[in-house]
Design a protein around this motif. Structure first.
Motif, PDB file in Angstrom:
ATOM      1  N   VAL A 136       0.924  -0.949   0.138  1.00  0.00           N
ATOM      2  CA  VAL A 136      -0.105   0.112  -0.242  1.00  0.00           C
ATOM      3  C   VAL A 136       0.603   1.111   0.052  1.00  0.00           C
ATOM      4  O   VAL A 136       2.003   1.565   1.100  1.00  0.00           O
ATOM      5  CB  VAL A 136      -0.832   0.015   0.894  1.00  0.00           C
ATOM      6  CG1 VAL A 136      -1.634   1.393   1.337  1.00  0.00           C
ATOM      7  CG2 VAL A 136      -1.781  -1.309   0.988  1.00  0.00           C
ATOM      8  N   LEU A 137       0.501   2.142  -1.160  1.00  0.00           N
ATOM      9  CA  LEU A 137       1.538   3.200  -1.481  1.00  0.00           C
ATOM     10  C   LEU A 137       0.654   4.493  -1.061  1.00  0.00           C
ATOM     11  O   LEU A 137      -0.365   4.246  -1.507  1.00  0.00           O
ATOM     12  CB  LEU A 137       2.718   3.305  -2.369  1.00  0.00           C
ATOM     13  CG  LEU A 137       3.186   2.049  -2.648  1.00  0.00           C
ATOM     14  CD1 LEU A 137       3.878   2.204  -4.259  1.00  0.00           C
ATOM     15  CD2 LEU A 137       4.240   1.935  -1.633  1.00  0.00           C
ATOM     16  N   VAL A 138       1.045   5.651  -0.483  1.00  0.00           N
ATOM     17  CA  VAL A 138       0.622   6.579   0.771  1.00  0.00           C
ATOM     18  C   VAL A 138       0.755   7.506   0.309  1.00  0.00           C
ATOM     19  O   VAL A 138       2.120   8.105   0.099  1.00  0.00           O
ATOM     20  CB  VAL A 138      -0.350   6.319   1.901  1.00  0.00           C
ATOM     21  CG1 VAL A 138      -1.357   4.322   1.961  1.00  0.00           C
ATOM     22  CG2 VAL A 138       1.011   6.408   2.549  1.00  0.00           C
ATOM     23  N   PRO A 139       0.061   9.009  -0.044  1.00  0.00           N
ATOM     24  CA  PRO A 139       0.632  10.313   0.175  1.00  0.00           C
ATOM     25  C   PRO A 139       0.797  10.700   0.956  1.00  0.00           C
ATOM     26  O   PRO A 139       0.539  10.090   2.129  1.00  0.00           O
ATOM     27  CB  PRO A 139      -1.036  10.604  -0.455  1.00  0.00           C
ATOM     28  CG  PRO A 139      -1.761  10.471  -0.122  1.00  0.00           C
ATOM     29  CD  PRO A 139      -1.383   8.487  -0.235  1.00  0.00           C
ATOM     30  N   GLY A 140       0.983  11.542   1.783  1.00  0.00           N
ATOM     31  CA  GLY A 140       1.127  12.391   2.891  1.00  0.00           C
ATOM     32  C   GLY A 140       2.091  13.577   3.021  1.00  0.00           C
ATOM     33  O   GLY A 140       2.427  13.963   1.496  1.00  0.00           O
ATOM     34  N   LEU A 141       2.731  14.280   3.635  1.00  0.00           N
ATOM     35  CA  LEU A 141       3.635  15.893   3.878  1.00  0.00           C
ATOM     36  C   LEU A 141       4.961  15.391   4.860  1.00  0.00           C
ATOM     37  O   LEU A 141       5.849  16.119   4.118  1.00  0.00           O
ATOM     38  CB  LEU A 141       2.609  16.997   4.608  1.00  0.00           C
ATOM     39  CG  LEU A 141       1.623  17.107   3.585  1.00  0.00           C
ATOM     40  CD1 LEU A 141       0.884  18.316   4.463  1.00  0.00           C
ATOM     41  CD2 LEU A 141       1.816  17.889   1.851  1.00  0.00           C
ATOM     42  N   ALA A 142       5.004  14.385   5.414  1.00  0.00           N
ATOM     43  CA  ALA A 142       6.167  14.287   6.186  1.00  0.00           C
ATOM     44  C   ALA A 142       5.815  12.995   7.125  1.00  0.00           C
ATOM     45  O   ALA A 142       4.094  12.514   7.294  1.00  0.00           O
ATOM     46  CB  ALA A 142       6.195  15.538   7.043  1.00  0.00           C
ATOM     47  N   VAL A 143       6.276  12.121   7.617  1.00  0.00           N
ATOM     48  CA  VAL A 143       6.896  11.759   8.396  1.00  0.00           C
ATOM     49  C   VAL A 143       8.022  11.322   9.160  1.00  0.00           C
ATOM     50  O   VAL A 143       9.424  11.387   8.465  1.00  0.00           O
ATOM     51  CB  VAL A 143       7.319   9.823   7.454  1.00  0.00           C
ATOM     52  CG1 VAL A 143       7.360   8.223   7.911  1.00  0.00           C
ATOM     53  CG2 VAL A 143       6.044   9.356   6.788  1.00  0.00           C
ATOM     54  N   ASP A 144       8.186  11.010  10.185  1.00  0.00           N
ATOM     55  CA  ASP A 144       9.027  11.257  10.963  1.00  0.00           C
ATOM     56  C   ASP A 144      10.210  10.366  11.439  1.00  0.00           C
ATOM     57  O   ASP A 144       9.803   9.137  10.881  1.00  0.00           O
ATOM     58  CB  ASP A 144       8.569  11.634  12.760  1.00  0.00           C
ATOM     59  CG  ASP A 144       7.432  10.873  13.206  1.00  0.00           C
ATOM     60  OD1 ASP A 144       8.156   9.515  12.684  1.00  0.00           O
ATOM     61  OD2 ASP A 144       7.316  10.985  14.499  1.00  0.00           O
ATOM     62  N   LEU A 173       4.864   8.364  -0.053  1.00  0.00           N
ATOM     63  CA  LEU A 173       6.029   8.483  -1.041  1.00  0.00           C
ATOM     64  C   LEU A 173       5.973   9.775  -1.114  1.00  0.00           C
ATOM     65  O   LEU A 173       4.895  10.812  -0.753  1.00  0.00           O
ATOM     66  CB  LEU A 173       5.318   8.396  -2.314  1.00  0.00           C
ATOM     67  CG  LEU A 173       4.963   6.766  -2.567  1.00  0.00           C
ATOM     68  CD1 LEU A 173       4.144   6.998  -4.295  1.00  0.00           C
ATOM     69  CD2 LEU A 173       6.061   5.776  -2.393  1.00  0.00           C
ATOM     70  N   LEU A 174       7.410  10.019  -0.658  1.00  0.00           N
ATOM     71  CA  LEU A 174       7.659  11.976  -0.096  1.00  0.00           C
ATOM     72  C   LEU A 174       9.177  12.246  -0.934  1.00  0.00           C
ATOM     73  O   LEU A 174       9.109  11.383  -1.865  1.00  0.00           O
ATOM     74  CB  LEU A 174       8.015  12.096   1.159  1.00  0.00           C
ATOM     75  CG  LEU A 174       6.818  11.184   2.046  1.00  0.00           C
ATOM     76  CD1 LEU A 174       7.508  11.012   3.967  1.00  0.00           C
ATOM     77  CD2 LEU A 174       5.584  11.946   2.257  1.00  0.00           C
ATOM     78  N   TYR A 175       9.236  13.854  -0.337  1.00  0.00           N
ATOM     79  CA  TYR A 175      10.605  14.506  -1.088  1.00  0.00           C
ATOM     80  C   TYR A 175      10.891  14.104   0.238  1.00  0.00           C
ATOM     81  O   TYR A 175      11.447  13.020   1.049  1.00  0.00           O
ATOM     82  CB  TYR A 175      10.573  15.699  -1.334  1.00  0.00           C
ATOM     83  CG  TYR A 175       9.597  15.898  -2.204  1.00  0.00           C
ATOM     84  CD1 TYR A 175      10.216  15.639  -3.708  1.00  0.00           C
ATOM     85  CD2 TYR A 175       8.197  17.064  -2.287  1.00  0.00           C
ATOM     86  CE1 TYR A 175       9.045  16.238  -4.951  1.00  0.00           C
ATOM     87  CE2 TYR A 175       7.502  16.837  -3.608  1.00  0.00           C
ATOM     88  CZ  TYR A 175       7.960  15.919  -5.095  1.00  0.00           C
ATOM     89  OH  TYR A 175       7.171  16.676  -5.956  1.00  0.00           O
ATOM     90  N   PRO A 176      12.867  13.883  -0.370  1.00  0.00           N
ATOM     91  CA  PRO A 176      13.470  13.210   0.841  1.00  0.00           C
ATOM     92  C   PRO A 176      13.843  14.389   1.772  1.00  0.00           C
ATOM     93  O   PRO A 176      13.931  13.994   3.035  1.00  0.00           O
ATOM     94  CB  PRO A 176      14.745  13.561  -0.375  1.00  0.00           C
ATOM     95  CG  PRO A 176      14.601  13.157  -1.973  1.00  0.00           C
ATOM     96  CD  PRO A 176      13.096  14.287  -2.130  1.00  0.00           C
TER      97      PRO A 176
END
Length: 205
Positions: A136-144, A173-176
């Motif tokens: 399951v690939l999900v969007p987001g704005l950030a992950v800690d 799935l995020l930016y580095p």
């Protein structure tokens, strides 16, 4: 998603300063995305597709849940094309009026939907269809650093992640620069097992 804002371990609404910090961080992350130029968006999307398709869980998967990116989100177009070309069964979300997500199988075409979204036009499989996915690939704005995820605040993917069977890889799935950010957490927020960007994948304990 609950309409209240409640920090972990709290039975009442979050204080105004907590809500303010979360809102400010969300705005900062969205603004940062808006500064990415169109050529770089394309380069990052292609690199992200390479990283994700190289994940062993994805290579083994028969069914992958993905989403169609919009605006300055990390691009999923190249990834969708590669998964489809590899013969994967790809589930894509269909937004419901209450912000929950139904699912349909990608058949090579997309149709315009509410809020500027693109969705598959085929048969709706129901909200519980997410349990069929091997990844399951999900969007987001950030992950800690522990996999706690910040979304846009609608709660759609907190509901989705709550339906994913234990042991299924969930990956944002995020930016580095959005991986390892300190994320204010609320009781209803759901963590992910991994995050992927154009620079690689990180799994969380």
């Amino acid at each position: 998603m609950s309409d209240s804002h409640t920090p972990p371990g709290s039975d009442g609404p979050a204080p105004a300063d907590f809500i303010g910090r979360k809102t400010a961080l969300r705005d900062q992350l969205i603004t940062s995305r808006g500064r990415i130029g169109v050529p770089q968006l394309g380069e990052l999307a292609r690199a992200l597709a390479h990283v994700v398709t190289d994940i062993p869980d994805v290579r083994r998967a028969a069914t992958v849940a993905l989403y169609v990116s919009i605006g300055s989100e990390p691009g999923t177009g190249p990834l969708l094309d590669e998964l489809d070309a590899a013969g994967k069964r790809v589930l894509l979300p269909c937004l419901l009026p209450d912000n929950d997500l139904d699912w349909a199988v990608y058949d090579g075409s997309l149709v315009s939907a509410a809020r500027g979204l693109l969705e598959p036009g085929g048969e709706r499989l129901g909200v519980s269809a997410i349990a069929q996915a091997d990844v399951v690939l999900v969007p987001g704005l950030a992950v800690d650093a522990r996999g706690n995820r910040m979304g846009r605040g609608g709660g759609s993917y907190d509901r989705v992640l709550g339906r994913v069977p234990v042991g299924t890889l969930t990956c944002a799935l995020l930016y580095p620069w959005e991986i390892g950010v300190t994320v204010p957490m609320e009781a209803h927020d759901r963590a992910v097992a991994a995050a992927a960007s154009a620079e690689g994948m990180r799994r969380f304990d």
